[in-house]
Design a protein around this motif. Structure first.
Motif, PDB file in Angstrom:
ATOM      1  N   GLN A  89       0.853  -1.188   0.000  1.00  0.00           N
ATOM      2  CA  GLN A  89       0.000   0.000   0.000  1.00  0.00           C
ATOM      3  C   GLN A  89       0.886   1.234   0.000  1.00  0.00           C
ATOM      4  OE1 GLN A  89      -3.941   0.011   0.904  1.00  0.00           O
ATOM      5  NE2 GLN A  89      -3.222  -1.520  -0.532  1.00  0.00           N
ATOM      6  N   GLU A  90       0.296   2.338  -0.395  1.00  0.00           N
ATOM      7  CA  GLU A  90       0.889   3.655  -0.219  1.00  0.00           C
ATOM      8  C   GLU A  90      -0.165   4.499   0.466  1.00  0.00           C
ATOM      9  OE1 GLU A  90       2.250   5.333  -3.900  1.00  0.00           O
ATOM     10  OE2 GLU A  90       3.557   3.628  -4.324  1.00  0.00           O
ATOM     11  N   SER A  91       0.247   5.616   1.020  1.00  0.00           N
ATOM     12  CA  SER A  91      -0.686   6.515   1.674  1.00  0.00           C
ATOM     13  C   SER A  91      -0.408   7.926   1.187  1.00  0.00           C
ATOM     14  CB  SER A  91      -0.493   6.432   3.193  1.00  0.00           C
ATOM     15  OG  SER A  91      -1.454   7.203   3.847  1.00  0.00           O
ATOM     16  N   CYS A  92      -1.443   8.764   1.156  1.00  0.00           N
ATOM     17  CA  CYS A  92      -1.230  10.144   0.719  1.00  0.00           C
ATOM     18  C   CYS A  92      -2.182  11.085   1.439  1.00  0.00           C
ATOM     19  CB  CYS A  92      -1.406  10.263  -0.794  1.00  0.00           C
ATOM     20  SG  CYS A  92      -3.112  10.094  -1.326  1.00  0.00           S
ATOM     21  N   LEU A  93      -1.836  12.361   1.378  1.00  0.00           N
ATOM     22  CA  LEU A  93      -2.668  13.420   1.938  1.00  0.00           C
ATOM     23  C   LEU A  93      -2.905  14.482   0.871  1.00  0.00           C
ATOM     24  CD1 LEU A  93      -0.908  13.956   5.390  1.00  0.00           C
ATOM     25  CD2 LEU A  93      -3.051  12.726   4.971  1.00  0.00           C
ATOM     26  N   PHE A  94      -4.148  14.934   0.768  1.00  0.00           N
ATOM     27  CA  PHE A  94      -4.529  16.032  -0.126  1.00  0.00           C
ATOM     28  C   PHE A  94      -5.050  17.166   0.748  1.00  0.00           C
ATOM     29  CE2 PHE A  94      -5.384  12.185  -2.566  1.00  0.00           C
ATOM     30  CZ  PHE A  94      -4.894  12.480  -3.828  1.00  0.00           C
ATOM     31  N   LYS A  95      -4.575  18.381   0.494  1.00  0.00           N
ATOM     32  CA  LYS A  95      -5.092  19.566   1.183  1.00  0.00           C
ATOM     33  C   LYS A  95      -5.841  20.389   0.150  1.00  0.00           C
ATOM     34  CE  LYS A  95      -3.423  23.677   3.624  1.00  0.00           C
ATOM     35  NZ  LYS A  95      -2.188  24.349   4.087  1.00  0.00           N
ATOM     36  N   LEU A  96      -7.129  20.687   0.441  1.00  0.00           N
ATOM     37  CA  LEU A  96      -7.975  21.447  -0.479  1.00  0.00           C
ATOM     38  C   LEU A  96      -8.688  22.568   0.281  1.00  0.00           C
ATOM     39  CD1 LEU A  96      -8.888  18.063  -1.485  1.00  0.00           C
ATOM     40  CD2 LEU A  96      -8.821  19.599  -3.406  1.00  0.00           C
ATOM     41  N   ALA A 116     -11.617   7.128   0.604  1.00  0.00           N
ATOM     42  CA  ALA A 116     -10.720   8.069   1.284  1.00  0.00           C
ATOM     43  C   ALA A 116     -11.433   8.536   2.549  1.00  0.00           C
ATOM     44  CB  ALA A 116     -10.401   9.244   0.366  1.00  0.00           C
ATOM     45  N   ARG A 117     -10.744   9.324   3.349  1.00  0.00           N
ATOM     46  CA  ARG A 117     -11.397   9.857   4.552  1.00  0.00           C
ATOM     47  C   ARG A 117     -10.886  11.257   4.848  1.00  0.00           C
ATOM     48  NH1 ARG A 117      -8.814   9.348   9.623  1.00  0.00           N
ATOM     49  NH2 ARG A 117      -6.678   8.644   9.385  1.00  0.00           N
ATOM     50  N   ILE A 118     -11.741  12.036   5.469  1.00  0.00           N
ATOM     51  CA  ILE A 118     -11.371  13.394   5.854  1.00  0.00           C
ATOM     52  C   ILE A 118     -10.638  13.315   7.191  1.00  0.00           C
ATOM     53  CG2 ILE A 118     -12.229  15.668   6.502  1.00  0.00           C
ATOM     54  CD1 ILE A 118     -14.615  15.130   4.612  1.00  0.00           C
ATOM     55  N   VAL A 119      -9.452  13.921   7.237  1.00  0.00           N
ATOM     56  CA  VAL A 119      -8.613  13.887   8.436  1.00  0.00           C
ATOM     57  C   VAL A 119      -8.876  15.098   9.318  1.00  0.00           C
ATOM     58  CG1 VAL A 119      -6.233  13.855   9.296  1.00  0.00           C
ATOM     59  CG2 VAL A 119      -6.814  12.619   7.214  1.00  0.00           C
ATOM     60  N   THR A 120      -9.011  16.266   8.681  1.00  0.00           N
ATOM     61  CA  THR A 120      -9.253  17.494   9.437  1.00  0.00           C
ATOM     62  C   THR A 120      -9.966  18.507   8.549  1.00  0.00           C
ATOM     63  OG1 THR A 120      -8.237  19.145  10.901  1.00  0.00           O
ATOM     64  CG2 THR A 120      -7.041  18.627   8.893  1.00  0.00           C
ATOM     65  N   VAL A 121     -10.739  19.381   9.204  1.00  0.00           N
ATOM     66  CA  VAL A 121     -11.439  20.457   8.492  1.00  0.00           C
ATOM     67  C   VAL A 121     -11.321  21.722   9.337  1.00  0.00           C
ATOM     68  CG1 VAL A 121     -13.665  21.274   7.600  1.00  0.00           C
ATOM     69  CG2 VAL A 121     -13.151  18.825   7.575  1.00  0.00           C
ATOM     70  N   ILE A 128      -7.652  15.314   3.121  1.00  0.00           N
ATOM     71  CA  ILE A 128      -8.153  13.973   2.814  1.00  0.00           C
ATOM     72  C   ILE A 128      -6.968  13.010   2.856  1.00  0.00           C
ATOM     73  CG2 ILE A 128      -9.201  12.496   1.041  1.00  0.00           C
ATOM     74  CD1 ILE A 128     -10.400  15.044  -0.181  1.00  0.00           C
ATOM     75  N   GLU A 129      -7.190  11.829   3.455  1.00  0.00           N
ATOM     76  CA  GLU A 129      -6.190  10.769   3.466  1.00  0.00           C
ATOM     77  C   GLU A 129      -6.702   9.622   2.611  1.00  0.00           C
ATOM     78  OE1 GLU A 129      -4.603   6.906   4.474  1.00  0.00           O
ATOM     79  OE2 GLU A 129      -6.596   7.515   5.089  1.00  0.00           O
ATOM     80  N   LYS A 130      -5.805   9.049   1.818  1.00  0.00           N
ATOM     81  CA  LYS A 130      -6.150   7.895   0.976  1.00  0.00           C
ATOM     82  C   LYS A 130      -5.013   6.886   1.057  1.00  0.00           C
ATOM     83  CE  LYS A 130      -7.654   5.374  -2.566  1.00  0.00           C
ATOM     84  NZ  LYS A 130      -8.467   4.252  -2.194  1.00  0.00           N
ATOM     85  N   GLN A 151      -2.033  21.329  -1.471  1.00  0.00           N
ATOM     86  CA  GLN A 151      -0.816  20.564  -1.170  1.00  0.00           C
ATOM     87  C   GLN A 151      -1.122  19.085  -1.367  1.00  0.00           C
ATOM     88  OE1 GLN A 151       1.215  21.296   2.568  1.00  0.00           O
ATOM     89  NE2 GLN A 151       0.515  23.421   2.584  1.00  0.00           N
ATOM     90  N   PHE A 152      -0.067  18.329  -1.695  1.00  0.00           N
ATOM     91  CA  PHE A 152      -0.189  16.886  -1.885  1.00  0.00           C
ATOM     92  C   PHE A 152       1.116  16.236  -1.451  1.00  0.00           C
ATOM     93  CE2 PHE A 152       0.764  13.175  -4.585  1.00  0.00           C
ATOM     94  CZ  PHE A 152      -0.298  12.349  -4.240  1.00  0.00           C
TER      95      PHE A 152
END
Length: 175
Positions: A89-96, A116-121, A128-130, A151-152
């Motif tokens: 697996q790999e993991s990533c974070l998206f900031k929008l 995916a799931r929302i980590v913080t708002v 978002i974490e995937k 950011q990614f």
């Protein structure tokens, strides 16, 4: 006859010493082989680090490189596996931007559809974490990029072999 290149996952069990990463990366550099991804972490054995590298080369080259890696004093054991021989697996974070989350349900649907799931708002952004295969992460990246990703970041591969590697038995000799 030249062997075809393919992706290998390399697991290196090491003592945690300064400078070892430079020496191991130099083994690949001298052969003009790019390391696609690298991850370092603790492993199932206390006091031992495990590095997981992904490289694209022939099996003949891979065998030679494993031999070179194992010559490093701090390396306890190195293994290589094909894609089919590992679970990874790999993991990533998206900031929008936060307003995207509340303007309609398109982003929310993408999150659900991609597991995916929302980590913080907060008021300015959400994260978002995937986790998944490289292709799954790349697909979500393409889908979210039309909204403007602030950011990614993406981790290196983490993997376990399907076959038992018997590293604990090898390490029993060192204890």
């Amino acid at each position: 006859m030249e062997q075809e290149s393919k992706l290998f996952t390399v697991s290196v069990y090491t003592e945690n010493n300064i400078g070892l990463l430079n020496r191991i990366s130099a083994i690949f550099q001298r052969r003009h082989i790019n390391i696609e991804s690298i991850n370092s972490s603790v492993c199932e054995i206390e006091g031992v680090s495990r590095w997981t590298l992904v490289v694209n080369l022939s099996e003949e080259q891979m065998k030679k490189i494993i031999g070179q890696i194992e010559k490093q004093v701090e390396v306890i054991k190195a293994y290589y596996h094909t894609e089919e021989e590992t679970v990874y697996q790999e993991s990533c974070l998206f900031k929008l931007r936060s307003d995207l989350l509340f303007d309609g349900s398109e982003i929310q649907n993408l999150i659900i559809e991609n597991n995916a799931r929302i980590v913080t708002v907060n008021k300015q952004f959400f994260v978002i974490e995937k986790s998944g295969r490289k292709e799954e992460i790349e697909l979500l990246y393409r889908e979210l990029s039309v909204f403007g990703i602030m950011q990614f970041t993406r981790s290196g591969r983490i993997a376990v072999s399907k076959e038992e590697m018997k590293i604990s038995e090898i390490l029993a000799v060192f204890q």
